[in-house]
Design a protein around this motif. Structure first.
Motif, mmCIF file in Angstrom:
data_model
loop_
_atom_site.group_PDB
_atom_site.id
_atom_site.type_symbol
_atom_site.label_atom_id
_atom_site.label_comp_id
_atom_site.label_asym_id
_atom_site.label_seq_id
_atom_site.Cartn_x
_atom_site.Cartn_y
_atom_site.Cartn_z
ATOM 1 N N UNK A 106 11.247 -36.537 6.834
ATOM 2 C CA UNK A 106 11.062 -36.407 8.291
ATOM 3 C C UNK A 106 10.335 -35.114 8.682
ATOM 4 N N UNK A 107 10.703 -34.015 8.029
ATOM 5 C CA UNK A 107 10.053 -32.733 8.335
ATOM 6 C C UNK A 107 8.599 -32.729 7.909
ATOM 7 N N UNK A 108 8.336 -33.357 6.768
ATOM 8 C CA UNK A 108 6.952 -33.441 6.289
ATOM 9 C C UNK A 108 6.116 -34.251 7.288
ATOM 10 N N UNK A 109 6.653 -35.380 7.722
ATOM 11 C CA UNK A 109 5.899 -36.229 8.664
ATOM 12 C C UNK A 109 5.625 -35.476 9.964
ATOM 13 N N UNK A 110 6.637 -34.770 10.490
ATOM 14 C CA UNK A 110 6.465 -34.097 11.783
ATOM 15 C C UNK A 110 5.552 -32.869 11.668
ATOM 16 N N UNK A 111 5.380 -32.374 10.445
ATOM 17 C CA UNK A 111 4.399 -31.310 10.217
ATOM 18 C C UNK A 111 2.991 -31.903 10.208
ATOM 19 N N UNK A 112 2.897 -33.105 9.640
ATOM 20 C CA UNK A 112 1.570 -33.687 9.427
ATOM 21 C C UNK A 112 0.976 -34.328 10.678
ATOM 22 N N UNK A 113 1.808 -34.746 11.616
ATOM 23 C CA UNK A 113 1.271 -35.397 12.835
ATOM 24 C C UNK A 113 0.288 -34.469 13.555
ATOM 25 N N UNK A 114 0.699 -33.253 13.954
ATOM 26 C CA UNK A 114 -0.298 -32.380 14.600
ATOM 27 C C UNK A 114 -1.398 -31.928 13.632
ATOM 28 N N UNK A 115 -1.055 -31.774 12.352
ATOM 29 C CA UNK A 115 -2.068 -31.356 11.373
ATOM 30 C C UNK A 115 -3.211 -32.378 11.319
ATOM 31 N N UNK A 125 -7.206 -29.154 -0.479
ATOM 32 C CA UNK A 125 -6.756 -27.784 -0.297
ATOM 33 C C UNK A 125 -6.056 -27.594 1.051
ATOM 34 N N UNK A 126 -6.690 -28.131 2.094
ATOM 35 C CA UNK A 126 -6.100 -28.014 3.437
ATOM 36 C C UNK A 126 -4.763 -28.750 3.519
ATOM 37 N N UNK A 127 -4.704 -29.905 2.851
ATOM 38 C CA UNK A 127 -3.452 -30.675 2.859
ATOM 39 C C UNK A 127 -2.338 -29.872 2.182
ATOM 40 N N UNK A 128 -2.650 -29.303 1.026
ATOM 41 C CA UNK A 128 -1.628 -28.531 0.300
ATOM 42 C C UNK A 128 -1.196 -27.315 1.103
ATOM 43 N N UNK A 129 -2.146 -26.693 1.770
ATOM 44 C CA UNK A 129 -1.825 -25.548 2.616
ATOM 45 C C UNK A 129 -0.899 -25.972 3.758
ATOM 46 N N UNK A 130 -1.226 -27.116 4.376
ATOM 47 C CA UNK A 130 -0.422 -27.609 5.505
ATOM 48 C C UNK A 130 1.003 -27.918 5.060
ATOM 49 N N UNK A 131 1.176 -28.294 3.788
ATOM 50 C CA UNK A 131 2.501 -28.662 3.284
ATOM 51 C C UNK A 131 3.299 -27.459 2.781
ATOM 52 N N UNK A 132 2.687 -26.274 2.823
ATOM 53 C CA UNK A 132 3.346 -25.119 2.193
ATOM 54 C C UNK A 132 4.656 -24.752 2.873
ATOM 55 N N UNK B 99 -3.398 -15.891 9.896
ATOM 56 C CA UNK B 99 -2.982 -17.088 9.150
ATOM 57 C C UNK B 99 -2.108 -16.797 7.920
ATOM 58 N N UNK B 100 -2.060 -15.546 7.480
ATOM 59 C CA UNK B 100 -1.183 -15.194 6.355
ATOM 60 C C UNK B 100 0.281 -15.086 6.779
ATOM 61 N N UNK B 101 0.523 -15.026 8.105
ATOM 62 C CA UNK B 101 1.909 -14.896 8.581
ATOM 63 C C UNK B 101 2.586 -16.264 8.497
ATOM 64 N N UNK B 102 3.588 -16.388 7.678
ATOM 65 C CA UNK B 102 4.435 -17.586 7.617
ATOM 66 C C UNK B 102 3.620 -18.887 7.629
ATOM 67 N N UNK B 103 4.193 -19.923 8.221
ATOM 68 C CA UNK B 103 3.584 -21.257 8.272
ATOM 69 C C UNK B 103 3.276 -21.588 9.727
ATOM 70 N N UNK B 104 2.390 -22.573 9.968
ATOM 71 C CA UNK B 104 2.077 -22.935 11.359
ATOM 72 C C UNK B 104 3.322 -23.210 12.202
ATOM 73 N N UNK B 105 4.334 -23.863 11.606
ATOM 74 C CA UNK B 105 5.543 -24.189 12.381
ATOM 75 C C UNK B 105 6.253 -22.927 12.864
#
Ligand SMILES: Cc1cc2nc3c(=O)[nH]c(=O)nc-3n(C[C@H](O)[C@H](O)[C@H](O)COP(=O)(O)OP(=O)(O)OC[C@H]3O[C@@H](n4cnc5c(N)ncnc54)[C@H](O)[C@@H]3O)c2cc1C
Ligand code: FES
Ligand code: FES
Lengths: 156, 292
Positions: A106-115, A125-132, B99-105
């Protein structure tokens, strides 16, 4: 002392009495019964509790329910119209085996919607960064990345 | 875990927040983005009996510029800084580092003021405040005062603010056109607190000589660490590899004082500082229009 709040969650309005110390994650799960939002760490690290707050992904364990008064929230329950009509992102996770136990999902999905809204054609690369900011103990992320690529295709 | 009980106020005006802080300074905490405070409350490391939520104080959330400087309200979100065009053109160092600060959330909630007042030695924004010669405006019911960044950080999680003061604005002078910049860090995973990081600034004259330099480090002591001697050793010189090597050695061996943590030893942090300094200086020189 409790305060009255009115919150819109998945397009439905709820009014409830809350104690100031009630976390939004607990409000969603215990007061509204929306247990799709998971709680892993309660200090912002695991990402399981990620929801949309006025359209932006945030940690629901790091905000009090009282702060959500008058705001618009989307949880994972708000993605699919019903169980036979999954959101294309959910459908892609199903098809590409993007989950195993499902705790992080659920958290992964809600991160990816705005991404995906901001990056409709993401690179790996961008996907992996977004999932960090979302920990997954099962998949090793490879199938999650595949699912995101598939979702980006489907959502074009 | 769950936070201990507390009372909650959500003023809409700065004036109300200031008067609440004045009445309750010893028991109250300001709530900005909550991204450091709420985890601490969840663990009951902090148990304020009153929270003064600044999230409704609209007048604290601006980013504007005048002739020479940017003015950023303390409640501007880290995510707002990341995409702001004035910040990108006026202070590209800040733009590069956010962008190095934490995560977008986390950046969607976390504020510039909250991070500065939190004064975590591993945080990016305090380092950037020192590097960019920020001035910080503190306000209480009895008035306002400006504090230079170099006088603001007073050790581990400690600042020069009085208990009844609120940080309201950050003023950043524009970077000059002849100044090159670089921000580099090494973290175990994107978005984690870094093991080591450096902000480098280099100003060159028309002959390519360095007129001004700055090297500020994170996770290198009990606050942001300004390696003044290393920076000074570059000034007035044409920046050769050998000179950069010796400045990097000076900063990493003599000026910083890293403590190590579960992920790293102090020796490895010093090694990282040295490598990052050389790389960051090269990039900064290039961006200042130099030959490197
Ligand atoms: C998982 C995770 C990872 C993170 N990674 C990083 C990272 O890599 N780098 C980094 O720098 N940070 C990181 N952070 C911290 C993040 O940047 C925080 O947002 C920031 O440190 C605090 O800002 P805030 O607005 O959330 O402040 P809050 O948590 O609301 O407040 C922090 C403190 O400052 C005080 N305060 C807040 N605003 C004011 C004001 N205007 N005047 C006076 N006092 C004030 C509060 O009372 C409190 O004591 C991370 C956080 C999390 C949860
Ligand atoms: S439960 Fe909120 S981030 Fe882990
Ligand atoms: S699927 Fe089990 S934690 Fe991600």
């Amino acid at each position: 002392m409790t305060h009255s709040i009115t919150v819109t969650v998945n397009e439905k309005e709820y009014t409830r009495e809350v104690e100031p110390r009630l976390l939004l994650s607990d409000f969603l799960r215990h007061e509204l019964g929306l247990t799709g939002t998971h709680v892993g760490c309660e200090h912002g690290v695991c990402g399981a509790c990620t929801i949309l707050f006025d359209g932006e992904s945030i940690r629901s364990c790091l905000i009090f329910a009282i702060q959500a008064d008058g705001h618009n929230i989307t949880t994972v329950e708000g993605l699919a119209t019903d169980k036979d009509n999954l959101h294309p992102l959910q459908q892609s996770f199903w098809e590409a085996h993007g989950l195993q136990c499902g705790y992080c999902t659920p958290g992964v999905l809600m991160t990816l919607i705005p991404f995906l809204k901001q990056n409709p054609n993401p690179s790996e690369d961008e996907i992996r960064h977004a999932l960090s900011g979302n920990l997954c103990r099962c998949t090793g992320y490879q199938h999650i990345v595949d699912a995101v690529k598939l979702a980006a295709e489907k959502m074009k | 875990m769950k936070p201990a009980p507390f009372k909650y106020h959500a003023p809409h005006l700065l004036e109300e927040a200031l008067s609440l802080m004045n009445q309750h300074a010893d028991e109250a905490k300001l709530l900005a983005g909550g991204q450091s405070l709420v985890p601490a409350m969840n663990f009951r490391v902090v148990q304020p009996s009153l929270l003064i939520d600044l999230n409704h104080v609209q007048e604290m959330a601006y980013i504007s510029e005048d002739k020479n400087a940017l003015h950023i309200g303390a409640m501007a979100r880290e995510r707002q800084l990341e995409f702001n065009a004035s910040i990108e053109t006026r202070t590209p160092l800040l733009h590069e580092a956010v962008p190095f600060i934490a995560h977008p959330q986390i950046r969607n909630r976390g504020t510039i003021g909250g991070s500065i007042v939190n004064a975590d030695p591993a945080a990016e924004l305090p380092v950037l405040m020192l590097a960019l010669d920020a001035r910080l405006k503190a306000q209480s019911i009895s008035g306002e005062r400006w504090i230079n960044a170099k006088d603001f950080f007073a050790g581990m999680f400690t600042t020069a603010l009085e208990p009844n003061e609120i940080l309201v604005e950050i003023e950043l002078p524009f970077m000059s056109a002849h100044t090159g910049w670089s921000f580099m860090e090494v973290a175990p995973r994107a978005g984690d607190y870094a093991l080591m990081g450096v902000a480098a600034l280099v100003t060159l004259d028309e002959n390519g000589k360095c007129t001004h330099a700055k090297l500020v480090y994170l996770n290198a002591g009990d606050g942001p660490v300004d390696a003044k001697d290393a920076a000074k050793s570059l000034e007035g010189e044409t920046l050769s590899d050998a000179l950069m090597e010796s400045a990097a050695a000076m900063a990493s061996e003599k000026e910083i004082n890293p403590f190590g943590n579960v992920h790293t030893s102090p020796e490895f942090q010093r090694h990282l500082a040295k490598v990052l300094t050389k790389k960051a200086l090269k990039q900064a020189i290039q961006r200042a229009g130099g030959a490197q």
